[in-house]
Every structure is written in structure tokens, then in C-alpha cells.
Design an enzyme around this catalytic site. Structure first.
Site, short mmCIF file in Angstrom:
data_model
loop_
_atom_site.label_atom_id
_atom_site.label_comp_id
_atom_site.label_asym_id
_atom_site.label_seq_id
_atom_site.Cartn_x
_atom_site.Cartn_y
_atom_site.Cartn_z
N SER A 179 0.82 -1.23 0.00
CA SER A 179 0.00 0.00 0.00
C SER A 179 0.84 1.26 0.00
CB SER A 179 -0.96 0.03 1.19
OG SER A 179 -1.72 -1.14 1.21
N ARG A 180 2.05 1.15 -0.49
CA ARG A 180 2.96 2.30 -0.60
C ARG A 180 3.32 2.88 0.77
NH1 ARG A 180 3.69 -0.05 -5.00
NH2 ARG A 180 3.02 0.87 -6.96
N LEU A 181 3.14 2.10 1.85
CA LEU A 181 3.51 2.58 3.19
C LEU A 181 4.91 2.06 3.51
CD1 LEU A 181 0.06 2.24 4.97
CD2 LEU A 181 1.17 4.28 4.06
#
Ligand SMILES: NC(=O)C1=CN([C@@H]2O[C@H](COP(=O)(O)OP(=O)(O)OC[C@H]3O[C@@H](n4cnc5c(N)ncnc54)[C@H](OP(=O)(O)O)[C@@H]3O)[C@@H](O)[C@H]2O)[C@@H](O)CC1
Ligand SMILES: Cc1cc2nc3c(=O)[nH]c(=O)nc-3n(C[C@H](O)[C@H](O)[C@H](O)COP(=O)(O)O)c2cc1C
Ligand SMILES: Cc1ncc(COP(=O)(O)O)c(C=O)c1O
Ligand SMILES: [K+]
Length: 530
Positions: A504-506
Site C-alpha cells: 500500500s505504498r507505506l
């Protein structure tokens, strides 16, 4: 062959009826396929005839003929496919188990190249009564180990120890076996991939029960696809089941797979396959078979078990993305010293067998702030900084002369990691450059003398001519003096960032910046938002 054949003039020199050498604009070409498979000859391109004399007459053939040759792929008839099978398992000493293992592995690796397990997890394998079904069982096992969740439908189990073993292996992995009755009539919701391992090259006539019903369900999936509803992709092993082995889908009522994995060599029906992904698998074909059947197939890259045949599909660039999944990278586990942390990650990159983990992007800027980037190779790193070598009259060197600040970027794709390093740059000592220069291969040493890096040259010949001249001059093995304008730079780091990709691009981002603790220089570690 593709990369060699863009130019217009291909010279063909014949030695015997079929054997010839190729030269492109005077440069000898060793076709990659013949290098790996040691094919002593090529199929003659259509429209090129043999000269009367076999004594080495040379001539040119046109671009369109070259392209025709480039496109030429060999296809086997049904009879030839069965013959190859017999030769492999007769005089060539293979067992069916071996070939099936390699075939199934090729199918699994082809699938893994195109359909990632993160997105296409649930795989239904439809297995037929023959060896094609066996390939499906083997592929299912490998896919399990690659992180997919396979399900098997194997309605007519073959009563032979080989097949019983494959079934036991899958059962021991808790891979579910579904009967035809267990399967939902509509396969579109429960699976992401359907492997058609029903019939291979021994198929004949019209499909009989219960396989006719399974094939019909695949046809229905194609209809879903046409209505733009999400439906599983279909991967056919060797032959799309129900297709005539040579003529293809003659009734026009069978299904069209999204991927075809041809084994050994494509069968004639594969000419009719126009789906996006055609792969070749079965990396066991010895030169004697290649010669006997005049096979012309793409070479397998590196250690791959499969290779794409034909053009890669058109892609939507905006839709290209990876979801990174990595272990957490947290403050408690990092080294206090960023150089030690760098060494730790560099060791991981080496252990992961990444290609050129020391390749880094170097960004410099002019005094008025115009940036530029290029790759260079890291040649050393310690408490004093990061070292690379280059030409002191190059564009980067001019940048560094007027603005001695730079940034370095490492991207270790296989590990979902990048490292950023920023700082000030100085030349390394002449002694250090001398020492490194003489450690390089002699060819690279001469290359450094020959190349006025970053300046315009009249053509490739300019470099080659100069290189040849120098090579002759130093052919006695004498010391090649390092040119004054060649040497190293060292970047003294003032800022680091270690980045690790997460879902999630975290992502994890830990930045090291200088600080003072009790009057002593130290590094502060802070987490940055992704
Ligand atoms: N280099 C190689 O050679 C390698 C080959 N390999 C693999 O082997 C595959 C060829 O295997 P194969 O010969 O066992 O035949 P395949 O097509 O799987 O099945 C035959 C079975 O189907 C049946 N059947 C036929 N028609 C039917 C119909 N209309 N309706 C219903 N049933 C029908 C037929 O029954 P029969 O008609 O004989 O009663 C028989 O039971 C090949 O494509 C590749 O995948 C790789 O493993 C390794 C390297
Ligand atoms: C992987 C890779 C490594 C490279 N390593 C170096 C290097 O160590 N030194 C170098 O001068 N050029 C290297 N090059 C070539 C540079 O990227 C660049 O073309 C050249 O240095 C000229 O850059 P400039 O005109 O910005 O000075 C490498 C290129 C690649 C793709
Ligand atoms: C122009 C140039 N110089 C130097 C290098 C570094 O090469 P070496 O590892 O031989 O020092 C490279 C590497 O690609 C290069 O392209
Ligand atoms: K099949």
C-alpha cells in the site's frame, strides 16, 4: 537474433548445403540460438537460394527477407512431435518423469513471469488422462512452492506409478482435488488462473466426456471476457485442448487461451494462437534433435526454464506497478553507523545474487543548479566515503569542478530497497587512482585512454581505430600508463536514507543526518513518511 537484424545488409556465406555463416556489416554474427544449442546451420530464409559454388561466395539479402527469417520459428507436426518424444525417451536416454518434471517447471515459471502470485493466487489445473495432464500436476506443485494456491481437477486418473506419485506429492501439500461435480459451473469467480492441461499433441477427434464439458466451461469464460467482466486467465499447456494439433480451432467454437506454453517446440496449431503470451518451455532439447528437425527457436536467456516467443504484448504503462512485500525495517534493528548499515544491505544484495549491486546513479549539478544523472560503479566504501572512477574531463567532472556536491542512488530491485547518499565530492589521490587503474582489465585501461568521454566523436570507427592502434602498441604486455585525465572521486556522506518497499505504498524510510552527542559527531536516525 532480433537485436542483430535491424540493419539492412546481412552477408551469408555458405559452406555446404545448409551450413552458412552470417556477417552483419562485416561483423561476424554467432546466432544466440546456435551458440547455446550448437546448431551448425540455420533454415534457409524463404527466397534465398544457395550459390552454385560452395567455396564461400558472399552476397547480400534484402531487409524484408531478413525480417522473414527473423520471424521464422519452427513448428512440429503431430507426427514429428510424437517422433521427438520417442527419440528423447529411446536413444537419448530420457525418462518420461524427467521430461515431465522439466515441462511442468517450464509451465510454472512461464506463468510466474506473467501472472504474479500476489494478484493471481488461485489456480485451477484441469488435468487430462495423458502426459499433458502430468505436466499440469507437476506445474501445480511448482506453483504451490512459488506461493500460488493450486486446485486440481483430474477426472481420469492414470493408473501408473508416475501419476500416482505426482498425486501423492500434491496431497501431501494439502492441494485440494476437486471432482467435475465439485467444480462450479461458472468458473469465473473462484479462480484467477485456469491451466488447461487436458490434451497435448496426442489429441484426436472430438473431445469425449467428461473433458468436453470442461472445455465448454473454458469457452464460457471467453464469453465473460468479451463482456469485459473479470474472469480467470486461461493458460494452455502445449496445445489449447480441443484444438486440432495441426490446424488449430477448426470448428471455430473452442476457447482461446491467454497464454500458450509450447513444450519442446511449438506444434503447428500454435501458428493460429494470437493471444498475448506465447512461451516456449522444455529446456532439454539436445542439438541432435535441433538438427534433425531443423528447429529454429529463440534461445533461453541465462538459466531460465522458459522463453517468450514473438513480440511482447502492448502494455499500459500507467498500469505497470509492483506491490512491494518486505520484512519490516524498523529503528530498533538498524546500525547506529550508516556506513555499517550500508555494508549490511550491500551484503544482502550480494547474497541475493543481484546483478551489479555496486551500480549507482550519480547526480551532479552545474553551478547554476542544472542537474544531470548517470550510472557509475561503486569501487570502494568506508568511513571516508564512496568512491567511483571516471574521466576528469567528462560532463560530470565539469559539474563537480564547479559544484562539488553530488548524490548517489542505489536501487536493489530484488530486495525492494533503495539507498540515497548525499554529500561533498573530492578527487581521490593520484596514487589511489594509479593503483585502481592498473587493477582493471587491459582492454578497459586502453578504453579509458581512447575515449574522450562526453565529447562528440565522428563515429564508432574513431574509437575502434584508436583502440586497435593502442592495442598493437601495448601487445608486448608492457605497463599501460594511466592517462592524467582519468581517476577517482570520493563522496563524503552528509545524509543517508535507507528505503524498503512495503504494501500500500507505506514504505519504511529511515534517514541518517549528522548530529552531536556530548560534543562528539554522531548520526540521528529519523523515520520519514513514505
Ligand atoms: N517432448 C515431448 O514429447 C514431451 C511431451 N510432454 C507432454 O506430453 C504431451 C503428450 O502426451 P501424450 O502423448 O500422453 O498425449 P496427451 O495429448 O496428453 O493425451 C493423450 C490422452 O488423451 C486421450 N485422448 C485423445 N483424444 C481424445 C479425445 N478426443 N477425447 C478424450 N480423450 C482423448 C488419449 O486417449 P485415447 O484416445 O488414446 O484413448 C490419451 O489418454 C505433450 O503435449 C506434452 O504436454 C512433456 O511432458 C515432456 C516433453
Ligand atoms: C551500469 C553502468 C555503470 C557505469 N559505470 C561507469 C563508471 O564507473 N564510470 C564512468 O565513467 N562511467 C560509467 N558508466 C557510463 C556513465 O553512465 C556515463 O555514460 C559516462 O560516465 C558519461 O557521463 P557524463 O557525460 O555525465 O560525464 C556506467 C554506465 C552504466 C550503465
Ligand atoms: C565508461 C566507463 N568507465 C568506467 C567504468 C567502470 O569500469 P571498471 O569496473 O572496469 O572500473 C564503466 C563501467 O561501466 C564505464 O562504462
Ligand atoms: K493442453
Amino acid at each position: 537474433m532480433r537485436p542483430f537484424l535491424r540493419n539492412t545488409h546481412l552477408m551469408i556465406r555458405f559452406f555446404s548445403t545448409h551450413s552458412f555463416s552470417l556477417k552483419l556489416n562485416s561483423t561476424p554474427i554467432i546466432p544466440q540460438s546456435s551458440r547455446s544449442l550448437q546448431i551448425p546451420f540455420f533454415k534457409l530464409p524463404h527466397g534465398v537460394s544457395r550459390p552454385n559454388s560452395s567455396s564461400g561466395i558472399c552476397w547480400f539479402c534484402s531487409k524484408s527477407r531478413i525480417e522473414a527469417m527473423q520471424e521464422a520459428i519452427s513448428y512440429l507436426s503431430q507426427r514429428e512431435a510424437a517422433e521427438v518424444d520417442e527419440i528423447l525417451m529411446g536413444p537419448l536416454g530420457f525418462s518420461v518423469d524427467q521430461l515431465m518434471e522439466l515441462a511442468g517447471l517450464s509451465v510454472a515459471t512461464s506463468i510466474a513471469e506473467v501472472y504474479k502470485a500476489s494478484e493471481y493466487k488461485r489456480v485451477l489445473v484441469l488435468c487430462g488422462p495423458g502426459n499433458n495432464g502430468g505436466d499440469g500436476l507437476v506445474a501445480a506443485r511448482h506453483l504451490f512452492h512459488f506461493g500460488y494456491k493450486p486446485f486440481i481437477c483430474y477426472p481420469k486418473k492414470t493408473p501408473k506409478p508416475l501419476y500416482a506419485g505426482l498425486v501423492t506429492q500434491l496431497e501431501s501439500l494439502s492441494v485440494p482435488f476437486l471432482t467435475v461435480e465439485d467444480l462450479p459451473l461458472d468458473l469465473s469467480k473462484d479462480f484467477d488462473i485456469i491451466i488447461d492441461a487436458i490434451f497435448g499433441f496426442s489429441f484426436h477427434g472430438a473431445p469425449r466426456p467428461p473433458f468436453n464439458d470442461l472445455i465448454q466451461r473454458l469457452v464460457s469464460l471467453n464469453e465473460y471476457e468479451e463482456s469485459n467482466q473479470r474472469s480467470p486467465v486461461i493458460v494452455s499447456v502445449d496445445i489449447p485442448s480441443g484444438w486440432h494439433v495441426e490446424e488449430g480451432d477448426i470448428s471455430g467454437s473452442s476457447f482461446k487461451p491467454d497464454m500458450l506454453v509450447s513444450l519442446t517446440a511449438p506444434k503447428l496449431c500454435a501458428k493460429k494462437f494470437d493471444g498475448p503470451h506465447h512461451f516456449l518451455g522444455g529446456r532439454f532439447v539436445p542439438p541432435s534433435i535441433v538438427n534433425k528437425y531443423n528447429l529454429h527457436l529463440p534461445p533461453y536467456p541465462g538459466t531460465a526454464m522458459c522463453v517468450r516467443i514473438g513480440k511482447p504484448p502492448q502494455v499500459d504503462i500507467a498500469a505497470l506497478r509492483e506491490n512491494y512485500i518486505s520484512p519490516e525495517f524498523v529503528e530498533e534493528n538498524v546500525e547506529a553507523d550508516p556506513i555499517r548499515q550500508f555494508h549490511k544491505w550491500f551484503d544482502d544484495a550480494i547474497a541475493a545474487n543481484l546483478r551489479e549491486p555496486n551500480a549507482m546513479s550519480l547526480s551532479t549539478a552545474t553551478s547554476d543548479g542544472k542537474p544531470s544523472s548517470r550510472m557509475v560503479l561503486l569501487k570502494g566504501v568506508d568511513e571516508d566515503g564512496f568512491v567511483w572512477y571516471t574521466n576528469y574531463e567528462s560532463r560530470k567532472a565539469h559539474n563537480l569542478a564547479e559544484n562539488p556536491r553530488a548524490s548517489l542512488l542505489f536501487f536493489w530491485e530484488g530486495l525492494n530497497r533503495q539507498v540515497r547518499v548525499e554529500g561533498s565530492v573530492q578527487k581521490v589521490s593520484e596514487e589511489e587512482s594509479e593503483q585502481y587503474f592498473h587493477s582493471r582489465p587491459r582492454g578497459s585501461q586502453l578504453g579509458a585512454i581512447v575515449s574522450p568521454q562526453s565529447s562528440v566523436v565522428p563515429g564508432r570507427h574513431f574509437l575502434i581505430d584508436k583502440y586497435k592502434e593502442l592495442k598493437d602498441r601495448f601487445s608486448n604486455g608492457s605497463l599501460i600508463p594511466k592517462p592524467k585525465h582519468w581517476g577517482g572521486y570520493r563522496l563524503k556522506p552528509e545524509l543517508f536514507e535507507f528505503w524498503q518497499g512495503q504494501p500500500s505504498r507505506l514504505h519504511d524510510r529511515l534517514q541518517y543526518s549528522p548530529c552531536e552527542i556530548d560534543g562528539k559527531k554522531a548520526w540521528k536516525v529519523e523515520r520519514l513518511a513514505p
